[in-house]
Design a protein around this motif. Sequence first.
Motif, PDB file in Angstrom:
ATOM      1  N   SER A  42       0.823  -1.211   0.000  1.00  0.00           N
ATOM      2  CA  SER A  42       0.000   0.000   0.000  1.00  0.00           C
ATOM      3  C   SER A  42       0.862   1.270   0.000  1.00  0.00           C
ATOM      4  CB  SER A  42      -0.930   0.000   1.208  1.00  0.00           C
ATOM      5  OG  SER A  42      -0.168  -0.126   2.398  1.00  0.00           O
ATOM      6  N   GLU A  43       1.966   1.245   0.765  1.00  0.00           N
ATOM      7  CA  GLU A  43       2.784   2.454   0.870  1.00  0.00           C
ATOM      8  C   GLU A  43       3.442   2.770  -0.473  1.00  0.00           C
ATOM      9  OE1 GLU A  43       6.451   3.763   3.635  1.00  0.00           O
ATOM     10  OE2 GLU A  43       4.944   2.494   4.605  1.00  0.00           O
ATOM     11  N   PHE A  44       3.954   1.741  -1.122  1.00  0.00           N
ATOM     12  CA  PHE A  44       4.622   1.910  -2.416  1.00  0.00           C
ATOM     13  C   PHE A  44       3.634   2.445  -3.464  1.00  0.00           C
ATOM     14  CE2 PHE A  44       5.131  -0.349  -6.515  1.00  0.00           C
ATOM     15  CZ  PHE A  44       6.233   0.349  -6.991  1.00  0.00           C
ATOM     16  N   ARG A  45       2.428   1.840  -3.492  1.00  0.00           N
ATOM     17  CA  ARG A  45       1.428   2.270  -4.483  1.00  0.00           C
ATOM     18  C   ARG A  45       0.935   3.682  -4.172  1.00  0.00           C
ATOM     19  NH1 ARG A  45      -1.941  -2.324  -6.403  1.00  0.00           N
ATOM     20  NH2 ARG A  45      -3.361  -0.737  -7.171  1.00  0.00           N
ATOM     21  N   GLY A  46       0.744   3.985  -2.862  1.00  0.00           N
ATOM     22  CA  GLY A  46       0.281   5.311  -2.447  1.00  0.00           C
ATOM     23  C   GLY A  46       1.288   6.387  -2.832  1.00  0.00           C
ATOM     24  N   ARG A  47       2.585   6.082  -2.600  1.00  0.00           N
ATOM     25  CA  ARG A  47       3.621   7.066  -2.920  1.00  0.00           C
ATOM     26  C   ARG A  47       3.677   7.299  -4.426  1.00  0.00           C
ATOM     27  NH1 ARG A  47       7.784   4.987  -0.324  1.00  0.00           N
ATOM     28  NH2 ARG A  47       7.253   6.067   1.576  1.00  0.00           N
ATOM     29  N   ALA A  48       3.538   6.214  -5.186  1.00  0.00           N
ATOM     30  CA  ALA A  48       3.613   6.333  -6.654  1.00  0.00           C
ATOM     31  C   ALA A  48       2.512   7.249  -7.187  1.00  0.00           C
ATOM     32  CB  ALA A  48       3.501   4.946  -7.290  1.00  0.00           C
ATOM     33  N   ILE A  49       1.288   7.092  -6.664  1.00  0.00           N
ATOM     34  CA  ILE A  49       0.181   7.910  -7.198  1.00  0.00           C
ATOM     35  C   ILE A  49       0.315   9.367  -6.733  1.00  0.00           C
ATOM     36  CG2 ILE A  49      -1.640   7.518  -5.462  1.00  0.00           C
ATOM     37  CD1 ILE A  49      -3.545   7.009  -7.871  1.00  0.00           C
ATOM     38  N   CYS A  50       0.840   9.602  -5.504  1.00  0.00           N
ATOM     39  CA  CYS A  50       1.050  10.981  -5.026  1.00  0.00           C
ATOM     40  C   CYS A  50       2.080  11.695  -5.905  1.00  0.00           C
ATOM     41  CB  CYS A  50       1.537  10.991  -3.578  1.00  0.00           C
ATOM     42  SG  CYS A  50       0.234  10.625  -2.403  1.00  0.00           S
ATOM     43  N   GLU A  51       3.186  10.991  -6.194  1.00  0.00           N
ATOM     44  CA  GLU A  51       4.239  11.595  -7.014  1.00  0.00           C
ATOM     45  C   GLU A  51       3.710  11.939  -8.408  1.00  0.00           C
ATOM     46  OE1 GLU A  51       7.254  12.684  -6.423  1.00  0.00           O
ATOM     47  OE2 GLU A  51       7.062  12.180  -4.308  1.00  0.00           O
ATOM     48  N   ARG A  52       2.856  11.036  -8.915  1.00  0.00           N
ATOM     49  CA  ARG A  52       2.317  11.265 -10.254  1.00  0.00           C
ATOM     50  C   ARG A  52       1.364  12.463 -10.259  1.00  0.00           C
ATOM     51  NH1 ARG A  52       0.437   7.443 -14.998  1.00  0.00           N
ATOM     52  NH2 ARG A  52       2.565   6.753 -14.864  1.00  0.00           N
ATOM     53  N   LEU A  53       0.498  12.537  -9.240  1.00  0.00           N
ATOM     54  CA  LEU A  53      -0.451  13.660  -9.177  1.00  0.00           C
ATOM     55  C   LEU A  53       0.273  14.988  -9.004  1.00  0.00           C
ATOM     56  CD1 LEU A  53      -3.347  12.147  -7.051  1.00  0.00           C
ATOM     57  CD2 LEU A  53      -3.547  13.040  -9.359  1.00  0.00           C
ATOM     58  N   LYS A  54       1.396  14.946  -8.297  1.00  0.00           N
ATOM     59  CA  LYS A  54       2.182  16.173  -8.080  1.00  0.00           C
ATOM     60  C   LYS A  54       2.567  16.792  -9.430  1.00  0.00           C
ATOM     61  CE  LYS A  54       6.722  17.504  -6.484  1.00  0.00           C
ATOM     62  NZ  LYS A  54       7.998  16.988  -6.011  1.00  0.00           N
ATOM     63  N   ASP A  55       2.891  15.927 -10.394  1.00  0.00           N
ATOM     64  CA  ASP A  55       3.274  16.444 -11.716  1.00  0.00           C
ATOM     65  C   ASP A  55       2.071  16.798 -12.580  1.00  0.00           C
ATOM     66  OD1 ASP A  55       5.835  15.907 -10.929  1.00  0.00           O
ATOM     67  OD2 ASP A  55       5.886  13.915 -11.845  1.00  0.00           O
ATOM     68  N   LEU A  56       0.899  16.248 -12.231  1.00  0.00           N
ATOM     69  CA  LEU A  56      -0.261  16.425 -13.108  1.00  0.00           C
ATOM     70  C   LEU A  56      -1.156  17.606 -12.723  1.00  0.00           C
ATOM     71  CD1 LEU A  56      -1.268  12.668 -13.370  1.00  0.00           C
ATOM     72  CD2 LEU A  56      -0.342  14.049 -15.214  1.00  0.00           C
ATOM     73  N   ILE A  57      -1.242  17.888 -11.409  1.00  0.00           N
ATOM     74  CA  ILE A  57      -2.145  18.968 -10.983  1.00  0.00           C
ATOM     75  C   ILE A  57      -1.428  20.308 -11.181  1.00  0.00           C
ATOM     76  CG2 ILE A  57      -3.380  19.964  -9.003  1.00  0.00           C
ATOM     77  CD1 ILE A  57      -3.704  17.112  -7.941  1.00  0.00           C
ATOM     78  N   PRO A  58      -2.079  21.275 -11.858  1.00  0.00           N
ATOM     79  CA  PRO A  58      -1.409  22.553 -12.102  1.00  0.00           C
ATOM     80  C   PRO A  58      -1.162  23.317 -10.796  1.00  0.00           C
ATOM     81  CG  PRO A  58      -3.641  22.528 -13.020  1.00  0.00           C
ATOM     82  CD  PRO A  58      -3.407  21.191 -12.445  1.00  0.00           C
ATOM     83  N   ARG A  59      -0.085  24.102 -10.747  1.00  0.00           N
ATOM     84  CA  ARG A  59       0.225  24.851  -9.529  1.00  0.00           C
ATOM     85  C   ARG A  59      -0.802  25.951  -9.305  1.00  0.00           C
ATOM     86  NH1 ARG A  59       6.333  26.490 -10.369  1.00  0.00           N
ATOM     87  NH2 ARG A  59       5.936  27.732  -8.516  1.00  0.00           N
ATOM     88  N   GLN A  60      -1.060  26.241  -8.014  1.00  0.00           N
ATOM     89  CA  GLN A  60      -1.991  27.305  -7.643  1.00  0.00           C
ATOM     90  C   GLN A  60      -1.185  28.422  -6.978  1.00  0.00           C
ATOM     91  OE1 GLN A  60      -5.392  26.718  -8.140  1.00  0.00           O
ATOM     92  NE2 GLN A  60      -5.053  24.647  -8.895  1.00  0.00           N
ATOM     93  N   LEU A  61      -1.895  29.429  -6.437  1.00  0.00           N
ATOM     94  CA  LEU A  61      -1.205  30.521  -5.741  1.00  0.00           C
ATOM     95  C   LEU A  61      -0.836  30.122  -4.312  1.00  0.00           C
ATOM     96  CD1 LEU A  61      -3.368  33.439  -7.072  1.00  0.00           C
ATOM     97  CD2 LEU A  61      -0.953  33.076  -7.551  1.00  0.00           C
TER      98      LEU A  61
END
Length: 600
Positions: free
Chosen positions: A507-526
């Motif tokens: 679970s930890e490995f899969r959770g970290r993988a999806i967090c890292e991926r979302l970090k690159d996908l969600i546009p930055r905010q203010l």
Amino acid sequence: MTELTHKRNFAIIAHIDHGKSTLADRMIEFCGGLTDREMQEQVLDSMDIERERGITIKAQTVRLTYKARNGETYELNLIDTPGHVDFSYEVSRSLAACEGSLLIVDSTQGVEAQTLANVYLALDADHEIVPILNKIDLQASEPDRIKSQIEDVIGLDASDALEISAKTGLGIEDVLEAIVERLPAPVGEAAAPLKALLVDSWYDPYLGVMILVRVQDGKLARGMKVKLMSSGEVHQIDQVGVFKPKTTKVDELGPGDVGYFTASIKTVAETNVGDTITNEKNPTAEPLSGFKPSVPVVFSSLFPTDAADFEELRESLAKLRLNDASFVYEAETSAALGFGFRCGFLGLLHLEIVQERLEREFDLDLITTAPSVVYRLHMTDGSERELHNPADMPEVTQIDYIEEPWIKATIMVPDEHLGGVLSLCTERRGDQIELTYAGNRAMAIYRLPLNEIVFDFYDRLKSTSRGYASFDYQMDGYKESDLVKVSILVNGELVDALSFMAHKGQSEFRGRAICERLKDLIPRQLFKIAVQAAIGGKIIARATISAMRKDVTAKCYGGDITRKRKLLEKQKKGKKKMRQFGQVEIPQSAFLAALKMGDD
């Protein structure tokens, strides 16, 4: 009407791409079923997707008339079956309508996993099997080695196996002779009450539901009133016919015949595959044994990209269900994606085909959530529940233990790639049952959790073995497992569409993988955004999307440092306030990319 002794019903079974549909083409051509002008490749594969992908999805039938070398004329009913594991229920239905099978083995590749699976289905149906070696015209063809392989692996006598090339038409007449001489004729009583097996049904916009039947006893004729034994419904027959391969009307179907009838039935849901059809006035005493209904094993949610298309998606699913009764769907809502449907499929290829048909035939733009399997929850109060969607998981305190579905997989792979395949199975929590050899090929049988197969097991297997491994599986019951639900939070808000079930160890490995991926996908905010993976109230992984900043100290040059500090503090407070009230919109493209994540 042709006598029973001059009828033969047979299916063509083989692994994917071993030449079933091509052999069917050559037989139709040889028996004059179609003129040269009407002939096209894979003539029985009628769907666009079947032709493009070069696979058979629906089993198709055709009646051929063959004049044998002994001068007699025979009526042959051929059923071309799919080779892919997701459609093996189609194969088992087709085999129930026949007495014999032609087993095709590619003389360059030999026996593959699906070859074995389909042979066992044919043996279960008490079939006489004629082994055929195809692609004999290729230089890499090794007929003698493959014959001994058929004898070693399957245990069939292959000494009189036919050597043919379905592409060039070499040896086609020998195949037709073997059907006449080696396959048994059907048995049945013309004078007995009508007893017919419902093999398949699909929807025709002009005629209503068309029903494919195999008549066991009695006669099926136009104007007759027939009863469907499982539902007890009565219908009057409008039209009776056979496929030659074009639809051809006939007066009646007798014992041993395979054909279709229409009776102004409105929906395919009224016709259960495997049902027995009998005469209303003079019914048969015993129904036929029928088939087990197909059970969906993979669940995924479909949402329209544009919320306004929801009604259209509902209608499209209803229309598609008319021609494919093997998938199920129910409406559901998601906070992130709006209204959609939770659908159940027989496997990942089936999911892909249904999704592609929706997009192509009904012009829809869809978002598909990560596929999941059906878990069994055993609650503390002694009750049992099925969990189709991880978002519906109840409180952990109410659950005693969770069971997950397991499969029994047969993997055939050349010796040099065996190590990589075994380590892949071990990595996916597999238990080895046996490992045997036939020549330079290994056959490994494993028990694996279905959850581990659903993501990208097939792709990884193909890349590990350079495309040489073949894989087949069947369901093998449920087993208790240490599973947890991993939730994804963006800026402290739960995103239900991204939650998934995983084994605690991974679970930890899969959770970290999806967090890292979302970090690159969600546009930055203010303001700063935290992307977190959590099990219950415990955060197991986190990634932070940094804020976009305005340089507020730009106009301060020189002077006291406290002026700069004051401005930065003011900016910090503003960002903190923004973060409290700020909403993070996750773009659709980010969802799609995050859901497509395998275990890479």
